[in-house]
Scaffold this motif. Structure first.
Motif, PDB file in Angstrom:
ATOM      1  N   ILE A  54      11.534  16.799  16.434  1.00 41.55           N
ATOM      2  CA  ILE A  54      10.004  17.287  17.251  1.00 41.55           C
ATOM      3  C   ILE A  54       8.904  16.814  16.109  1.00 41.55           C
ATOM      4  CG2 ILE A  54       8.943  19.319  17.962  1.00 41.55           C
ATOM      5  CD1 ILE A  54      11.603  20.999  17.527  1.00 41.55           C
ATOM      6  N   GLU A  74       5.067  16.425  15.201  1.00 39.50           N
ATOM      7  CA  GLU A  74       3.876  17.406  14.958  1.00 39.50           C
ATOM      8  C   GLU A  74       4.482  18.956  14.949  1.00 39.50           C
ATOM      9  OE1 GLU A  74       1.164  16.486  14.218  1.00 39.50           O
ATOM     10  OE2 GLU A  74       0.515  14.615  15.361  1.00 39.50           O
ATOM     11  N   CYS A  75       5.524  18.996  14.131  1.00 43.83           N
ATOM     12  CA  CYS A  75       6.121  20.495  13.920  1.00 43.83           C
ATOM     13  C   CYS A  75       6.707  20.352  12.387  1.00 43.83           C
ATOM     14  CB  CYS A  75       7.350  20.572  14.838  1.00 43.83           C
ATOM     15  SG  CYS A  75       8.200  21.924  14.824  1.00 43.83           S
ATOM     16  N   PRO A 112      11.420  26.263  14.972  1.00 43.94           N
ATOM     17  CA  PRO A 112      11.018  27.623  15.707  1.00 43.94           C
ATOM     18  C   PRO A 112      12.188  28.577  15.610  1.00 43.94           C
ATOM     19  CG  PRO A 112      10.360  25.832  17.013  1.00 43.94           C
ATOM     20  CD  PRO A 112      10.994  25.216  15.539  1.00 43.94           C
ATOM     21  N   THR A 133      11.370  18.315   6.807  1.00 46.29           N
ATOM     22  CA  THR A 133      10.212  17.994   7.651  1.00 46.29           C
ATOM     23  C   THR A 133       9.686  16.428   6.998  1.00 46.29           C
ATOM     24  OG1 THR A 133       9.451  20.208   7.743  1.00 46.29           O
ATOM     25  CG2 THR A 133       7.649  18.437   7.938  1.00 46.29           C
ATOM     26  N   TYR A 159      10.218  25.081  24.909  1.00 47.86           N
ATOM     27  CA  TYR A 159       9.131  24.894  23.656  1.00 47.86           C
ATOM     28  C   TYR A 159       8.008  24.441  23.881  1.00 47.86           C
ATOM     29  CZ  TYR A 159       7.447  22.479  19.412  1.00 47.86           C
ATOM     30  OH  TYR A 159       6.796  22.160  18.416  1.00 47.86           O
ATOM     31  N   LYS A 187       1.160  22.643  22.662  1.00 50.82           N
ATOM     32  CA  LYS A 187       1.685  21.908  21.538  1.00 50.82           C
ATOM     33  C   LYS A 187       1.027  20.654  21.303  1.00 50.82           C
ATOM     34  CE  LYS A 187       5.349  24.722  20.476  1.00 50.82           C
ATOM     35  NZ  LYS A 187       5.099  25.907  21.413  1.00 50.82           N
TER      36      LYS A 187
END
Length: 361
Positions: A44, A46-47, A51, A212, A298, A303
């Protein structure tokens, strides 16, 4: 370079573009037919943090069981047979058996029991089968497919007794197995565990890991552009880049680097962060579908990224790939599929196999 390395084995990549809301979309069918999954990767852009709702779905994946020295004939016995035929959603796969050298066994949720056998085992069992599609000049492997939901294989019939006698008395095959049954409420009391209890099953839960990535070059993707805005952004290039990201391979292709020539397809942009999430285990298609449904939601809230990716890898040594289609190994044994999900509910679907597989559906 070695001549062997210069040879690029044939592979098959099938690409589809559709919308999840399209009544003719076949995304659910494709997911359901890929029976044996050992790894899921979610990317994903830009995350930074997984979640909570996606984590909840993954944490509720069905458990699976490892059973040592399990007799194949037990799949035709009493309660296990009844569970497979009447309740369904049961998957079993022989563990640590190599499709190109050993006998491999698979039980599909459709009730089909698939035995991929070497010539000696096939002749000793005496069951009706067919030569493998991937033999050489002489047939050295055979495929036996038993539909346990076929009325001619119902307990008490002559065919049932003949098959049971072959697997129990003539040649009692035993292997380590992985089992799972999708949680529909019926297995919450440990039904599958109880059925396997005399063989001391070891319960496992699929393992979730995530981290990340920072400053990641990402291709700029548009829903209408399955083949890419430029020639460098075709499906093969995208999947190569995605695989490199999953394996933490540098895609800068620096002039002084001889380790990797992978590059991010053009057009591209650098995202400050991206979440890479991996789930490993014996994962049912039903759980994959639930995760896909959650990933679609999502984008219900705004987003920064217009897309995300879900990749599902099948077992290299499974005797089948999609549905009951025979799977071979050759050099890699690969069989996987990938969804690119867009915020407008469009999706791309890539389905890939190696040289010894039929074309994905």
């Amino acid at each position: 370079m070695s001549p062997e390395l210069e040879k690029c084995p044939r592979s098959v990549l099938v690409c589809e573009k559709s919308n999840f809301l399209n009544e003719k979309s076949r995304h659910d069918i494709h997911v359901s037919k890929h029976n044996f999954n050992y790894k899921i990767s979610v990317l994903i852009p830009e995350c930074a943090i997984l979640p909570a709702n996606i984590a909840r779905v993954i944490n509720n994946f069905s458990p699976y069981y490892f059973v040592r020295d399990f007799p194949v004939y037990e799949l035709l016995q009493d309660q296990i047979y009844e569970t497979v035929v009447n309740k369904g959603n049961v998957y079993a796969l022989s563990y640590n058996t190599r499709i190109d050298e050993d006998n491999t066994i698979a039980l599909l949720s459709s009730g089909q029991l698939v035995l991929s056998l070497d010539k000696d085992t096939y002749e000793q069992l005496g069951l009706e089968g067919r030569p493998s599609l991937y033999n050489h000049r002489k047939a050295m492997r055979y495929i036996v497919t038993l539909d346990l939901r076929d009325k001619t294989l119902a307990p008490g019939t002559k065919r049932y007794q003949r098959v049971l006698s072959s697997l129990k008395d003539r040649l009692p095959l035993r292997y380590d197995f992985l089992f799972t049954q999708h949680n529909t409420g019926a297995d919450e009391d440990g039904t599958l565990y109880q059925l396997l209890s005399q063989y001391k099953p070891v319960k496992h839960q699929p393992v979730l890991s995530s981290h990340t990535l920072t400053n990641v070059p990402c291709p700029t993707l548009y829903p209408s552009d399955l083949k890419g805005a430029t020639l460098s952004c075709d499906p093969h290039s995208f999947l190569e880049w995605l695989g490199a990201v999953n394996l933490d391979i540098n895609c800068e292709n620096a002039a002084d680097s001889f380790l990797s020539t992978f590059v991010c397809p053009e057009p591209q942009s650098c995202v400050s962060q991206a979440l890479l999430c991996n789930v490993t285990g014996f994962i049912s298609p039903e759980d994959v579908y639930l995760l896909l449904q959650e990933l679609r939601q999502y984008f219900d809230e705004p987003k920064f990224t217009p897309w995300l990716s879900l990749t599902v890898h099948g077992y290299m040594d499974s005797p089948v790939s999609w549905g009951a289609t025979e799977h071979g190994f050759l050099k890699g044994g690969e069989n996987f599929y990938n969804f690119v999900c867009f915020k407008n509910q469009d999706y791309w679907l890539h389905m890939a196999t190696g040289a010894q597989d039929g074309c994905p559906p």
